[in-house]
Motif scaffolding. Sequence first.
Motif, PDB file in Angstrom:
ATOM      1  N   SER A  89       6.759  24.769  15.017  1.00  0.00           N
ATOM      2  CA  SER A  89       6.945  24.013  15.198  1.00  0.00           C
ATOM      3  C   SER A  89       6.284  22.563  14.602  1.00  0.00           C
ATOM      4  N   ALA A  90       7.070  22.577  14.064  1.00  0.00           N
ATOM      5  CA  ALA A  90       7.270  20.994  13.306  1.00  0.00           C
ATOM      6  C   ALA A  90       7.688  20.320  14.057  1.00  0.00           C
ATOM      7  N   SER A  91       7.103  18.452  13.415  1.00  0.00           N
ATOM      8  CA  SER A  91       7.771  17.649  14.179  1.00  0.00           C
ATOM      9  C   SER A  91       8.187  16.711  12.936  1.00  0.00           C
ATOM     10  N   ALA A  92       9.031  16.374  12.866  1.00  0.00           N
ATOM     11  CA  ALA A  92       9.499  14.926  12.151  1.00  0.00           C
ATOM     12  C   ALA A  92      10.123  13.362  13.246  1.00  0.00           C
ATOM     13  N   THR A  93       9.852  12.600  12.559  1.00  0.00           N
ATOM     14  CA  THR A  93      10.391  11.607  13.567  1.00  0.00           C
ATOM     15  C   THR A  93      10.814  10.298  12.391  1.00  0.00           C
ATOM     16  N   ARG A  94      11.907   9.612  12.661  1.00  0.00           N
ATOM     17  CA  ARG A  94      11.716   7.968  11.261  1.00  0.00           C
ATOM     18  C   ARG A  94      11.357   7.026  11.466  1.00  0.00           C
TER      19      ARG A  94
END
Length: 441
Positions: A89-94
Amino acid sequence: MTLKTRLMTAAAAIAVTAPIATASTAFAAGFALKEQSVSGQGTAYAGVTAGGNGDASSMFYNPATMGLVTGIEAVQTATGVIVKSKVDSASATRARRLGGTAISGNASPGDIAQDAIVPAGYFVYSISDDLKVGLSANGPWGLVTDYGDSWIGRYHGIRSDLRTYNFVPTVSYRINPMIIIGGGVQIQYAKAKLSQSSDFGASRLGRPGALDVKSDVTGDDWGWGVSLGALIEPMKGTRIGIGYRSAVKHTLSGNISFTGLPASLAGALPSQAANADLITPEIASVGLYHEVNDRWAVMADVQWTNWSRFKELRVNIANPALNSLTEEHWKDTWYYALGTSYKVTDKLTLRGGIAFDKGAVDVEYRTPRIPEQNRYWLSVGAGYQVTDSLRVDAAYSHVFVPKASVDLTDDLTGAEAGRGNLTAEYKSSIDLIGLQAKFTF
């Protein structure tokens, strides 16, 4: 050739070629591989700098301990490492200026580490009671993490693979009944592979996420350093050891290749030369061994590693516009170990030890390539004299690793611009199972 000569030749050959088979993963602070002695592992490496483990494998930590060897000795070790480092459940956004949209991909790559067998080999020959020569072969530094090409943190790193092979011809000399000195030359081969993706759509097409391009950098190099040590025995049954392994500098030279470009753009990123500097840090250690009585001994070790050398990971490419830089800002670390051994009989020895291994990086600089953390060791071991010329040692260690987090912010400035914001948590643990054989002649 006599049977004795054949056995000696075979034992030496096995001992000094063993690390060729290793598949390395980092099991100590940073990317160090501490698993170089199974007899030492039994006490969590407490006392190894003072030769408290009782065989030639202590020469990795302090070359002067070769002076404790009688006659001819060959030691072969193999440590099976079961390592887990799980990401869910990692998260990544620009970056916000690119819209702050979510980066698509696999948020739960699972276990990013690889199990491995770490061998090491040692050979010591006594020219006289005071003068010894030896050769060791080890893989002292290593790292493998692999997230898979589709994971959401792919712009920060996909696969990191570092392997080293160290060969150390060594000599020790007893100056007087109290003091032994030793030294050797480290001859070290290193090779590495680094993979990551770039958001080519954002940087070249103006459409974030429209096109990913994966890069693979490979390189290798030979380097050299020294290993020095002293062993002091102020009274019978008490020893103090001091060991030092120098830094080894490498310029890993190779190439970078790109995949994922459509045929119409393939010419924009041809394969080309690349290099990266790598310095494996110096290590200084002090060990204590004390025999309480003829059965029971206590021991300790303190080790310092100069990880502050690792300030950045810079990849230089033939086209300078493609150069890559990741800021690391690591700190020096300390390893503390306490252990004991007890001779149940003249043939059987039991061991135990605990240790604390300080992590080298704070959370603000922790990256997914090396998401390392503090480690707490609990070890047990046993040694048994099978025959007059063969001794077998076994050890088990569980390494407790607290949860670690990666929390990187991309504001489109600095070296990591365009890689995106990334948050991830790691649950890790390590089990070590070692087996060792000592041959004496």
